[in-house]
Design an enzyme around this catalytic site. Sequence first.
Site, PDB file in Angstrom:
ATOM      1  N   ILE A  40     -25.714 -73.116  11.438  1.00  0.00           N
ATOM      2  CA  ILE A  40     -25.262 -72.111  12.400  1.00  0.00           C
ATOM      3  C   ILE A  40     -24.280 -72.725  13.396  1.00  0.00           C
ATOM      4  O   ILE A  40     -23.256 -72.116  13.725  1.00  0.00           O
ATOM      5  CB  ILE A  40     -26.455 -71.457  13.111  1.00  0.00           C
ATOM      6  CG1 ILE A  40     -27.318 -70.704  12.077  1.00  0.00           C
ATOM      7  CG2 ILE A  40     -25.995 -70.503  14.206  1.00  0.00           C
ATOM      8  CD1 ILE A  40     -28.633 -70.187  12.616  1.00  0.00           C
ATOM      9  N   ARG A 119     -33.129 -70.701  21.258  1.00  0.00           N
ATOM     10  CA  ARG A 119     -34.488 -70.554  21.766  1.00  0.00           C
ATOM     11  C   ARG A 119     -34.459 -70.565  23.286  1.00  0.00           C
ATOM     12  O   ARG A 119     -33.790 -71.388  23.904  1.00  0.00           O
ATOM     13  CB  ARG A 119     -35.398 -71.688  21.257  1.00  0.00           C
ATOM     14  CG  ARG A 119     -35.632 -71.684  19.770  1.00  0.00           C
ATOM     15  CD  ARG A 119     -36.523 -70.506  19.364  1.00  0.00           C
ATOM     16  NE  ARG A 119     -36.729 -70.446  17.933  1.00  0.00           N
ATOM     17  CZ  ARG A 119     -36.154 -69.568  17.121  1.00  0.00           C
ATOM     18  NH1 ARG A 119     -35.313 -68.673  17.600  1.00  0.00           N
ATOM     19  NH2 ARG A 119     -36.421 -69.560  15.827  1.00  0.00           N
ATOM     20  N   ASP A 143     -29.577 -64.386  24.119  1.00  0.00           N
ATOM     21  CA  ASP A 143     -30.272 -63.451  23.244  1.00  0.00           C
ATOM     22  C   ASP A 143     -31.748 -63.819  23.160  1.00  0.00           C
ATOM     23  O   ASP A 143     -32.488 -63.225  22.392  1.00  0.00           O
ATOM     24  CB  ASP A 143     -29.633 -63.484  21.843  1.00  0.00           C
ATOM     25  CG  ASP A 143     -30.214 -62.426  20.922  1.00  0.00           C
ATOM     26  OD1 ASP A 143     -30.212 -61.248  21.316  1.00  0.00           O
ATOM     27  OD2 ASP A 143     -30.688 -62.779  19.830  1.00  0.00           O
ATOM     28  N   GLU A 148     -40.902 -64.137  25.631  1.00  0.00           N
ATOM     29  CA  GLU A 148     -40.386 -62.856  25.132  1.00  0.00           C
ATOM     30  C   GLU A 148     -41.530 -61.879  24.914  1.00  0.00           C
ATOM     31  O   GLU A 148     -42.577 -62.275  24.397  1.00  0.00           O
ATOM     32  CB  GLU A 148     -39.616 -63.083  23.834  1.00  0.00           C
ATOM     33  CG  GLU A 148     -38.393 -63.937  24.052  1.00  0.00           C
ATOM     34  CD  GLU A 148     -37.569 -64.178  22.789  1.00  0.00           C
ATOM     35  OE1 GLU A 148     -37.963 -63.728  21.690  1.00  0.00           O
ATOM     36  OE2 GLU A 148     -36.528 -64.831  22.907  1.00  0.00           O
ATOM     37  N   HIS A 167     -33.132 -60.642  21.687  1.00  0.00           N
ATOM     38  CA  HIS A 167     -33.352 -61.415  20.460  1.00  0.00           C
ATOM     39  C   HIS A 167     -32.945 -60.630  19.205  1.00  0.00           C
ATOM     40  O   HIS A 167     -33.692 -60.503  18.241  1.00  0.00           O
ATOM     41  CB  HIS A 167     -34.817 -61.863  20.361  1.00  0.00           C
ATOM     42  CG  HIS A 167     -34.971 -63.154  19.596  1.00  0.00           C
ATOM     43  ND1 HIS A 167     -35.893 -64.088  19.939  1.00  0.00           N
ATOM     44  CD2 HIS A 167     -34.315 -63.645  18.507  1.00  0.00           C
ATOM     45  CE1 HIS A 167     -35.832 -65.117  19.096  1.00  0.00           C
ATOM     46  NE2 HIS A 167     -34.872 -64.866  18.234  1.00  0.00           N
TER      47      HIS A 167
END
Length: 171
Positions: A40, A119, A143, A148, A167
Site C-alpha cells: 500500500i 491504524r 480514516d 473505534e 474507517h
Amino acid sequence: DRMDPAVRDGCWKQMGPQYGVRPLVELYGRTFGVVGYGDIGRAAVRIARGFGMKTLACTRTIRPEYAQDGIEFVDLPALLERCDVVSLHCPLTAQTAQLINADSLRGIRPGAILINTARGGLVEEGAVADACRDGRLAWYLADVAAKEPIEAGSPLLTVPNTILTPHVAWA
C-alpha cells in the site's frame, strides 16, 4: 462536492466560507513521504509521483526489489522534517504505537499534512490535535481512530483542520 453549489451561484475562483470550501493545496513539486513501504505504501508513492511530487520512505525493511523504485529511504525524523505530506502505512505494533507523538511532531515540517489510513494507534491523538491547533500541522486526515468508533471526547473532534472518516478508505 462543495464547489458545485458555489459555481451554480456565480462564483468561479473566489468562493466564500459559506460554501465550506477549504483552501486548495498545489501538490506538484512538494515532497510526499510514506511511513511503511509495503504494497500500500508503494502504491501511495506511485500516486504521489503522478501528481509530480518528490517521494521519500521510512520503513523497517528495505527489500532488494525496492531498488528499482528510485525512492530515497530515510529515518522518521528526516522524513518528518523534509516532507510536506506524510502518509502512514505501517502496521500497529509495540514499536509503532504512538509513533507520531508530541516529541516526533516537534520535528515535523511546519504546515505539513499528516494522513493516517493505517491504524489509529499510530498517533497520539492529543498531540496531533495540539499540532493542528498551533499550526505545525496544516491538516490531519484520518480514516482511523485510536478507539473505534471515535469517542465523543476525542480531541480530534474539536479541531477544525482535521478531516475524519469512519474507517472506509477501502471503499
